[in-house]
Scaffold this active site. Structure first.
Site, PDB file in Angstrom:
ATOM      1  N   CYS A   1      15.423  45.712  48.214  1.00  0.00           N
ATOM      2  CA  CYS A   1      15.751  44.510  48.967  1.00  0.00           C
ATOM      3  C   CYS A   1      16.271  44.935  50.331  1.00  0.00           C
ATOM      4  CB  CYS A   1      16.799  43.677  48.222  1.00  0.00           C
ATOM      5  SG  CYS A   1      17.338  42.251  49.190  1.00  0.00           S
TER       6      CYS A   1
ATOM      7  N   ASP B   1      -3.078  24.313  28.898  1.00  0.00           N
ATOM      8  CA  ASP B   1      -3.198  24.055  30.331  1.00  0.00           C
ATOM      9  C   ASP B   1      -4.067  25.155  30.935  1.00  0.00           C
ATOM     10  OD1 ASP B   1      -2.863  23.601  33.020  1.00  0.00           O
ATOM     11  OD2 ASP B   1      -0.690  23.809  33.031  1.00  0.00           O
TER      12      ASP B   1
END
Lengths: 449, 234
Positions: free
Chosen positions: A228, A356
């Site tokens: 990060c 789905d």
């Protein structure tokens, strides 16, 4: 329904009910059943074993099979659960069906569904957990990745002394402080750069400060040597490192782990992660790198998911696809084939497939556009969805055969111009296809998984 | 003559859970048939959105955690997004994107999280229940029928100036009570239809593209684009 099958159904249902009920605590169990069976049967049976629990979204089955092979090099007695039996019923049955061990303390290597980890740890404290990865997977059934990880951790919380052997390239496995000893494995074969994951990737937020993660190197999806730039959160030190990635084909991969060369008879970077996990468990349990190599070389049948079926001279490979990351990896893997091939996509949307079908849009079929595939066939119960997906991916109509009926798909496969045919199928479509191929005598009955 | 449209994919790296990217792919597919080139750019955390830079925008659905983060960041883009919408910018918003264009929604832990209030709806949460399954709706104005799959915990209630994308024929819709599904406001289309709504409902893709073209090229004739046949894909 005949009398006989009526009895069988009743017996099956009552034993299901029984196991289900008593594993949830069994407070309302009828006394006569309690007398017959110990309510803590998993605790009693499991106590004899050193248990290794393997969980995660993708790669559980192969990692479990490979781990068993690797550990067999040193340990004669290993209990494991058959494919698909990774929920509480199957695990209890696995223990109930186990033969008496020959040696004092055998191993049990168990593939466990993410939500069922706690159903094992309620009764057994495992020696180790293996976390393969967490990707979005049939979200109508499983939910979001953070929810899935929390379900695993709820189970792990009951076993704070068990060693966790985790995929260090997956940021989520570094997101929570845990009391357990942890070892990480991952890829360490690239020089450091500065990359971001593809935009359509899940789980790219820093768990610490919620900025978007960067990567010194990426393997696929959100996995790699992450860091990060905002808060300094980064991939943990790896205990087991993939130090070199060699030649990859659809049916083989060469690589080095900690400097030791290995070859597995299966393609796909995702399968190298599975091998890396099995290596890590092996090393943790005192198996030497040479023994791991022997195990990888000896056990071809564990790679059954990519069995090649001869259909009147066509080499047909049926590959199960069930979620976007897996689908992407399969597409990448078949893209490593240097021979021309035809492609078949079979889509169903039954419960076991995920009801789905949205996820097919997250698979990067566009990467096949420059492969010049001579024939593409789409079929299955939801053939319209997969047909339009491939149309949008740029498959021209004159090379695209739409055939919902799987019997006829087999006939079309026989007519393609290539020797090689890859069939990507969801779970129930794969079962239906196998049944047809079995009825026609191209393959023996059974799953071969 | 060929046309170009600049497309903002709002938070495309965070709000992308259910095949949402399929909408970008479908827009591209129909745009090509209309002789239109799309330049798609992901606009995410700590990046500016300038209304004037874009002709079309797409805002997908994400996981609870990601949506929480986006709920904070989108406040910095609120003024420009409202400017885009009020100046008839075409925008498609799905699930979380739909919720965040409204006043507020209730997060996974029961907390009330802000949207940008560009549209006048608000979203409550069902208690341990989700609406999951196939859904069919019908748009009363166009007579078009839309097919999709819904999977949401949110209960959305439309406000002033909003019309539903359609009335529920089968399934649950915005809240399971009032028979509405999605929302239309100016050129903004919202829906709970998962992910790739445009792949099954090419008519909506056409409406968005034609609106963007007419807005960007007011003097051009788009009757050919408007006449583009959309074969059924579902």
């Amino acid at each position: 329904m005949s009398f006989r099958s009526g009895v069988a159904t009743f017996a099956g249902k009552s034993s299901y009910w029984f196991l289900h009920t008593f594993l949830h605590g069994g407070s309302s169990l009828p006394g006569k059943i309690t007398l017959k069976l110990d309510p803590n049967i998993l605790r009693t049976l499991g106590a004899k074993y050193d248990v290794i629990v393997i969980t995660g979204t993708n790669g559980k089955t192969l990692t479990t099979a490979l781990t068993v092979s690797v550990l067999h090099e040193k340990y004669p007695d290993i209990l494991t659960n058959p494919t698909g039996s990774n929920m509480e019923q199957g695990i209890v049955t696995t223990f109930l069906n186990a033969k008496n061990p020959k040696t004092g303390r055998p191993l049990a290597v168990l593939e466990v569904d993410e939500a069922n980890v706690i159903k094992v740890t309620q009764y057994i404290e495992p020696k180790a957990f293996v976390f393969t990865n967490i990707f979005r997977d049939q979200m109508d059934r499983y939910g979001e990745i953070y929810t899935t990880y929390q379900k695993i951790l709820d189970g792990v919380a009951l076993a704070p002394n068990a060693t966790i052997i985790a995929n260090g390239d997956s940021p989520i496995f570094h997101s929570k402080e845990l009391p357990n000893p942890i070892q990480y494995y991952g890829f360490d074969d690239q020089p450091d750069g500065d990359f971001k994951a593809k935009p359509n990737t899940d789980g790219v937020l820093c768990p610490n400060c919620e900025h978007i993660l960067h990567y010194h190197s990426l393997t696929y999806s959100n996995q790699g040597k992450y860091f990060c730039p905002n808060c300094g959160f980064s991939r943990p030190e790896l205990t087991y490192r993939l130090t070199k990635l060699g030649e990859q084909t659809p049916t083989s991969s060469k690589f080095e782990i900690d400097g030791h060369p290995f070859k597995i008879q299966v393609g796909g970077t995702y399968n190298i992660y599975n091998a890396l996990a099995a290596y890590a468990v092996g090393r943790f349990m005192g198996v030497t790198p040479e023994q791991v190599s022997d195990a990888f070389n000896a056990n071809q049948q564990v790679f059954g998911r990519q069995e090649v079926i001869n259909v009147d001279g066509k080499r047909v490979t049926i590959i199960l696809v069930k979620n976007p990351v897996g689908l992407d990896q399969v597409l990448h893997m078949i893209g490593t084939d240097t021979h021309p091939f035809s492609l078949v996509g079979l889509l169903n949307a039954n419960y076991a497939d995920g009801i789905d079908t949205s996820w097919i849009w997250d698979g990067d079929f566009e990467q096949l556009a420059d492969r010049d595939i001579p024939t593409v066939i789409t079929g299955g119960e939801r053939y319209k969805d997969i047909t339009f997906r491939l149309k949008v991916a740029g498959i021209p109509d004159d090379r695209h055969i739409v055939e919902p009926n799987l019997e006829k798909v087999v006939e079309e496969i026989k007519k393609v111009s290539t020797d090689r045919v890859y069939v990507l199928a969801t779970y129930t479509a794969m079962l239906q296809m196998r049944k047809i191929l079995a009825d026609k005598g191209y393959v023996k009955e059974g799953l071969g998984l | 003559m060929s046309y170009e449209l600049n497309v903002a994919h709002l938070y495309g790296d965070l709000m992308n859970t259910y095949g949402d990217v399929g909408n970008i792919l479908a827009l591209n597919y129909y745009a090509k048939q209309m002789d239109v080139t799309l330049n798609v750019k992901v606009v995410s955390l700590e990046e500016d959105f300038h209304a004037a830079d874009y002709d079309l925008a797409f805002f997908g659905g994400g996981q609870d955690f990601e949506q929480t983060i986006v709920s904070q960041d989108i406040q910095t883009k609120k003024a420009e997004l409202i400017k885009f919408i009020e100046s008839d910018g075409p925008l498609l918003a799905i699930c979380g994107g739909f919720q965040l264009l409204g006043h507020y929604y209730i997060g996974a832990d029961g907390e009330k999280l802000p949207g940008i209030g560009a549209l006048d709806h608000y979203t409550l949460a069902q208690d341990h229940n989700r609406f999951i399954g196939d859904i069919v709706i019908k748009n009363q104005e166009t007579g078009e029928t839309y097919h999709g799959f819904e999977n949401h915990q949110g209960l959305t209630y439309l406000g002033k100036g909003e019309r539903p994308l359609g009335n529920v024929v089968s399934g649950k819709g915005n809240n399971g009570e009032d028979g509405t599904e999605g929302a239309i406001y100016k050129n903004v289309y919202c829906s709970y239809f998962h992910g790739p709504i445009l792949t099954r409902n090419g008519d909506i893709a056409k409406h968005l593209l034609v609106a963007a073209l007419k807005r960007k090229y007011p003097d051009a004739d788009f009757s050919q684009q408007e006449a583009l046949p959309i074969p059924a894909t579902f």
